[in-house]
Write a protein that holds these residues in place. Structure first.
Motif, mmCIF file in Angstrom:
data_model
loop_
_atom_site.group_PDB
_atom_site.id
_atom_site.type_symbol
_atom_site.label_atom_id
_atom_site.label_comp_id
_atom_site.label_asym_id
_atom_site.label_seq_id
_atom_site.Cartn_x
_atom_site.Cartn_y
_atom_site.Cartn_z
ATOM 1 N N PHE A 191 -37.911 35.750 43.962
ATOM 2 C CA PHE A 191 -36.485 35.838 43.653
ATOM 3 C C PHE A 191 -36.260 35.541 42.174
ATOM 4 O O PHE A 191 -35.878 34.426 41.806
ATOM 5 N N ARG A 217 -33.101 29.555 52.666
ATOM 6 C CA ARG A 217 -31.759 29.309 52.113
ATOM 7 C C ARG A 217 -31.365 30.391 51.113
ATOM 8 O O ARG A 217 -30.210 30.799 51.066
ATOM 9 N N ILE A 218 -32.332 30.842 50.308
ATOM 10 C CA ILE A 218 -32.023 31.900 49.345
ATOM 11 C C ILE A 218 -31.693 33.194 50.083
ATOM 12 O O ILE A 218 -30.719 33.880 49.751
ATOM 13 N N LEU A 219 -32.475 33.528 51.098
ATOM 14 C CA LEU A 219 -32.249 34.763 51.841
ATOM 15 C C LEU A 219 -30.928 34.741 52.602
ATOM 16 O O LEU A 219 -30.252 35.763 52.709
ATOM 17 N N SER A 220 -30.568 33.586 53.119
ATOM 18 C CA SER A 220 -29.314 33.499 53.877
ATOM 19 C C SER A 220 -28.110 33.258 52.972
ATOM 20 O O SER A 220 -26.983 33.289 53.441
ATOM 21 N N GLY A 221 -28.342 33.025 51.692
ATOM 22 C CA GLY A 221 -27.231 32.819 50.760
ATOM 23 C C GLY A 221 -26.646 31.425 50.819
ATOM 24 O O GLY A 221 -25.526 31.201 50.349
ATOM 25 N N ARG A 222 -27.350 30.483 51.386
ATOM 26 C CA ARG A 222 -26.849 29.117 51.515
ATOM 27 C C ARG A 222 -27.410 28.177 50.460
ATOM 28 O O ARG A 222 -27.325 26.973 50.597
ATOM 29 N N GLN A 232 -33.910 36.316 40.272
ATOM 30 C CA GLN A 232 -32.514 36.109 39.915
ATOM 31 C C GLN A 232 -32.072 34.647 40.055
ATOM 32 O O GLN A 232 -31.068 34.244 39.495
ATOM 33 N N VAL A 233 -32.845 33.827 40.776
ATOM 34 C CA VAL A 233 -32.491 32.421 40.986
ATOM 35 C C VAL A 233 -33.099 31.604 39.852
ATOM 36 O O VAL A 233 -34.279 31.757 39.528
ATOM 37 N N THR A 265 -32.045 25.469 39.989
ATOM 38 C CA THR A 265 -31.553 25.548 41.364
ATOM 39 C C THR A 265 -32.709 25.458 42.359
ATOM 40 O O THR A 265 -32.611 24.778 43.384
ATOM 41 N N GLU A 313 -27.437 25.918 47.458
ATOM 42 C CA GLU A 313 -26.385 25.191 46.757
ATOM 43 C C GLU A 313 -26.732 25.033 45.295
ATOM 44 O O GLU A 313 -27.895 24.904 44.927
ATOM 45 N N THR A 314 -25.710 24.999 44.459
ATOM 46 C CA THR A 314 -25.943 24.753 43.036
ATOM 47 C C THR A 314 -26.186 23.260 42.845
ATOM 48 O O THR A 314 -25.546 22.423 43.487
#
Length: 192
Positions: free
Chosen positions: A58, A83-88, A60-61, A65, A90-91
């Protein structure tokens, strides 16, 4: 004296003291040298390797983070990926300041960048050059070596010479086959 008995409390006291003595003698922490710097270094390398793996998947992350999430879940790469795949994901809070990335790139990064800029490898000499067989290539190919020995010699030098001669013969035979194959391909290419 025959009537003397060992009380239960004294038996327990003897077992406990014996256990403590054995533990002190064989399992003392002084026998194991402390290595806090090595553990910290290996933890740092493991953390950087985990961040690198996740950033390869990934890009883009950002690194901060990823480090925050790995810090929160105990370094579990699979949980961070989920968490990255599910969009959860956190910053991280403003107060979270991760250690700076290592100054030199890691070996896997250098290997990855070299695939794009692969410098030409120095040409290794062929087997004929490597084993100095140029003079044998020019000799008539139908002439076989006359000094073949059928049995295994007990003399070390004779065995070594025999094995080197067999190696040379195999290399020359392979060269002949390759030349014949290339000649046949040239003929087939001209006829087509």
């Amino acid at each position: 004296m025959a009537d003397e008995q060992v009380s239960l409390t004294s038996l327990i006291l003897i077992i406990v003291l014996g256990g403590l003595i054995i533990r002190y003698l064989f399992f003392s922490p002084a026998s194991q040298p402390p290595r806090p710097t090595r553990d910290a270094q290996s933890a740092s390398r493991a953390r950087e390797a985990a961040v690198e793996r996740i950033q390869q998947m990934f890009p883009q992350v950002d690194r901060r983070t990823i480090l925050w999430d790995l810090h929160r879940n105990g370094g579990n790469i699979a949980a961070t990926t989920e968490r990255i795949l599910s969009g959860r994901l956190e910053t991280p809070p403003i107060t979270f300041q991760p250690p700076p990335p290592p100054a030199s790139p890691t070996p896997s990064l250098t290997a990855q960048t070299q695939t794009f800029k692969a410098p030409p490898k120095p040409a290794e000499p062929d087997l004929i050059t490597r084993y100095r067989l140029q003079d044998k290539v020019t000799v008539n190919s139908e002439v076989e070596s006359v000094t073949k020995s059928k049995s295994w010699s007990s003399n070390r030098d004779e065995r070594q010479a025999s094995l080197q001669r067999r190696r040379d013969e195999m290399i020359l035979a392979a060269r002949k086959k390759m030349e014949a194959k290339m000649a046949a391909e040239k003929v087939d290419g001209k006829t087509q």
